[in-house]
Design a protein around this motif. Structure first.
Motif, PDB file in Angstrom:
ATOM      1  N   LEU A  44      28.618  16.175  12.725  1.00 51.44           N
ATOM      2  CA  LEU A  44      27.415  16.889  13.156  1.00 51.44           C
ATOM      3  C   LEU A  44      26.355  16.826  12.071  1.00 51.44           C
ATOM      4  O   LEU A  44      26.646  17.012  10.888  1.00 51.44           O
ATOM      5  N   ARG A  45      25.137  16.531  12.504  1.00 53.37           N
ATOM      6  CA  ARG A  45      24.022  16.511  11.550  1.00 53.37           C
ATOM      7  C   ARG A  45      23.676  17.937  11.133  1.00 53.37           C
ATOM      8  O   ARG A  45      24.184  18.914  11.666  1.00 53.37           O
ATOM      9  N   LYS A  46      22.726  18.019  10.187  1.00 61.54           N
ATOM     10  CA  LYS A  46      22.289  19.343   9.720  1.00 61.54           C
ATOM     11  C   LYS A  46      21.525  20.106  10.800  1.00 61.54           C
ATOM     12  O   LYS A  46      21.412  21.337  10.737  1.00 61.54           O
ATOM     13  N   ASP A  47      20.987  19.358  11.837  1.00 62.54           N
ATOM     14  CA  ASP A  47      20.273  20.082  12.898  1.00 62.54           C
ATOM     15  C   ASP A  47      21.211  20.798  13.845  1.00 62.54           C
ATOM     16  O   ASP A  47      20.807  21.548  14.733  1.00 62.54           O
ATOM     17  N   GLY A  48      22.555  20.594  13.666  1.00 67.05           N
ATOM     18  CA  GLY A  48      23.550  21.287  14.482  1.00 67.05           C
ATOM     19  C   GLY A  48      23.612  20.791  15.887  1.00 67.05           C
ATOM     20  O   GLY A  48      24.324  21.393  16.716  1.00 67.05           O
ATOM     21  N   VAL A  49      22.954  19.705  16.249  1.00 66.44           N
ATOM     22  CA  VAL A  49      22.909  19.242  17.648  1.00 66.44           C
ATOM     23  C   VAL A  49      23.365  17.782  17.723  1.00 66.44           C
ATOM     24  O   VAL A  49      24.219  17.443  18.538  1.00 66.44           O
ATOM     25  N   THR A  50      22.792  16.936  16.889  1.00 69.65           N
ATOM     26  CA  THR A  50      23.029  15.494  16.977  1.00 69.65           C
ATOM     27  C   THR A  50      24.294  15.108  16.210  1.00 69.65           C
ATOM     28  O   THR A  50      24.585  15.662  15.153  1.00 69.65           O
ATOM     29  N   CYS A  51      25.045  14.106  16.763  1.00 65.69           N
ATOM     30  CA  CYS A  51      26.278  13.606  16.142  1.00 65.69           C
ATOM     31  C   CYS A  51      26.037  12.183  15.616  1.00 65.69           C
ATOM     32  O   CYS A  51      25.455  11.362  16.316  1.00 65.69           O
ATOM     33  N   ASP A  52      26.478  11.914  14.365  1.00 61.47           N
ATOM     34  CA  ASP A  52      26.392  10.589  13.747  1.00 61.47           C
ATOM     35  C   ASP A  52      27.788  10.017  13.558  1.00 61.47           C
ATOM     36  O   ASP A  52      28.758  10.752  13.316  1.00 61.47           O
ATOM     37  N   ASP A  53      27.876   8.670  13.631  1.00 58.38           N
ATOM     38  CA  ASP A  53      29.160   7.986  13.423  1.00 58.38           C
ATOM     39  C   ASP A  53      29.632   8.176  11.983  1.00 58.38           C
ATOM     40  O   ASP A  53      28.849   8.130  11.040  1.00 58.38           O
TER      41      ASP A  53
END
Length: 538
Positions: A44-53
């Motif tokens: 999870l990114r720092k924005d709490g919404v988007t997921c990165d590989d």
């Protein structure tokens, strides 16, 4: 071998489907209360919404073994063998090597007259057409004749000769004719040699050697074989080899010869030469001895001379004291036992490879000078000078381009309304340097500087002027002069040294190049020659 992460974290598929049905802002999973989560292999990114590989190959969260390399994929990774398969093979998805069928894939380079046959890791080109009997096919597909006479052991029966033809051969019957010294064999197929040595005593007391079709006698020493009569005849060695067998006298004997010596000599151990008594065996000389007929002669090694008193003792030669000793070394000669050695001045020179000549050391080239950055180093015989030329008043430095020599050209640059400067005929002042040795023998003037004027390049105002050269007054003006010469389209002023000048000495010669009409100089160029005369002649 490949590997991937198959277990999920604590998030269930139900939560994923629930997030799809709801109006969630999460990119992957929503676990309630507005909280987002990601699938395994993502973070999870720092924005709490988007997921990165997640790059498991960098974070070390892979299970690849030694010999495999980790390759990151979206949400996972795979392990691939690190070593390549090699030429003619390719790596499969199962991480194994399989053969590449170049014939099926069309990646072969067979000619149209050849067909392709695949082999493990490669392919072969075979010709489509085959050769008939009597030919073999080479790598290029060409049909080459087979020489059956060479490749077969016995292509023809006994008594026949094999003859090769294009694509075949044939057998030709032999015809036998025996020459002198041969007899036809019993089967009539070949000739056999006659052994004359067994059949007759043809050589008498001498040895006999059978040859193919003939024989020869091995004559004893002192005899020679006559190829016509085939007999051994006595050699008159004294007549055949006059002056070569015996040192003095030769007497022929049956099958040999005998040497004798004149009075005062004795026959040597070889029975041919006459030896003089060798007086040198008693070592009568102090160094070298040479035996001569009836006497001996003493010699000395290089650097020594034979004594005039006893003719036996060798005395040292003082090469430095000889009449030509002053020319043996450039600077200083020191005598040694049986030889001599040369030395050079303590500074500024080094001894040349010939061990006699002193060579100048170029301190400017070797960087051993002490000149400052604002000074130019000028090498002279036995030293150097740090030079820094300046232009006189009302003159400025002229551009010299890529010239890096120790010189300076100054052109006139008068101030406005400076009439004295404008009326002064001097337009150019040049400084240059010259290094000279001390001339020991100045039997005629020595030409040292050539000032050249290329008349076609002169301004039109100067081409018709009378050009002259003169040395301006100085303390050394009588030791030098300048003469005018013509060469093709050039006028030269040759500066000459008239009298020997002993160095070390520094001289400045001011040479004027005058352009005038009716004896009046209206244009003048000054060349200041800075002459540095060495203390030595070399």
């Amino acid at each position: 071998m490949t590997g991937s992460m198959t277990a999920y974290k604590s998030i269930s598929w139900a939560a994923y489907y629930l997030s799809l049905l709801s109006d969630s802002i999460c990119s992957q999973l929503c676990i309630g209360n507005g909280t987002c989560s990601c699938f395994d292999g993502y973070q999870l990114r720092k924005d709490g919404v988007t997921c990165d590989d997640v790059n498991e190959c960098i974070t070390g969260k892979h299970n690849c073994i030694f010999g495999q390399v980790c390759i990151n994929t979206e949400g996972s990774f795979r392990c691939q063998r690190e070593i390549a398969c090699g030429t003619g093979y390719q790596l499969t998805d199962k991480d194994t090597c399989e053969d590449i069928d170049e014939c099926a894939s069309g990646t072969h380079n067979c000619e149209p007259t050849f067909f392709c046959r695949n082999t493990p890791g490669s392919f072969r080109c075979h010709p489509k057409d085959t050769c008939t009997e009597g030919y073999f096919q080479d790598a290029a597909g060409s049909c080459i004749d087979i020489n059956e006479c060479l490749v077969r052991d016995t292509p023809c029966p006994s008594g026949q000769t094999c003859v090769n033809t294009i694509g075949s051969y044939f057998c030709r019957r032999n015809t036998v004719t025996c020459g002198r010294g041969y007899l036809l064999s019993e089967d009539g197929m070949h000739c056999e040699d006659v052994d004359e040595c067994r059949r007759d005593n043809v050589c008498g007391i001498h040895g006999c050697v059978n040859l193919q079709g003939s024989y020869r006698c091995e004559c004893k020493a002192g005899y020679t074989f006559n190829t016509i009569t085939k007999k051994c005849e006595d050699i008159n060695e004294c007549r055949h080899y006059p002056g070569k067998l015996c040192a003095h006298k030769c007497e022929n004997t049956e099958g040999s010869f005998q040497c004798s010596c004149s009075m005062g000599f004795k026959l040597s151990h070889d029975g041919r030469n006459c030896d003089d008594v060798n007086e040198c065996e008693a070592n009568p000389c102090s160094q070298e001895c040479a035996n001569v007929y009836g006497s001996y002669q003493c010699y000395c090694r290089r650097g020594y001379q034979l004594s005039d008193i006893d003719g036996i003792t060798c005395e040292d030669i003082d090469e430095c004291a000889l009449p030509a000793g002053g020319h043996v070394c450039s600077y200083h000669c020191s005598n040694a036992q049986g030889s001599f050695y040369c030395t050079c001045p303590p500074t500024g020179y080094t001894l040349a490879p010939n061990g006699r000549t002193c060579q100048d050391i170029d301190e400017c080239a070797t960087g051993t000078h002490t000149c400052s950055v604002s000074e130019s180093c000028f090498n002279i015989h036995g030293g150097f000078r740090c030079l820094s030329f300046e232009c006189p008043p009302n003159f400025r430095k002229a551009a010299q381009g890529n010239d890096v020599s120790v010189s300076l050209r100054c052109v006139k640059a008068c101030q406005p309304e400076d009439f004295n400067c404008l009326l002064d005929p001097v337009h150019l002042v040049t400084h240059t340097a010259l290094s000279l040795p001390t001339f020991r023998d100045l039997s005629k003037p020595e030409e040292i500087v050539f000032l050249q004027i290329h008349t076609p390049t002169l301004p039109s105002t100067l081409r018709t002027a009378d050009i002259s050269f003169e040395i301006m007054p100085s303390n050394d003006r009588f030791s030098f002069d300048v003469v005018k010469r013509f060469h093709k389209d050039m006028i030269m002023g040759v500066v000459r040294q008239l009298q020997p000048t002993t160095g070390p000495k520094d001289i400045i010669l001011e040479v004027a190049m005058n352009y005038g009409n009716s004896g009046v100089v209206f244009h003048r160029n000054i060349v200041n020659i800075h002459i540095f005369i060495s203390e030595f002649w070399f």
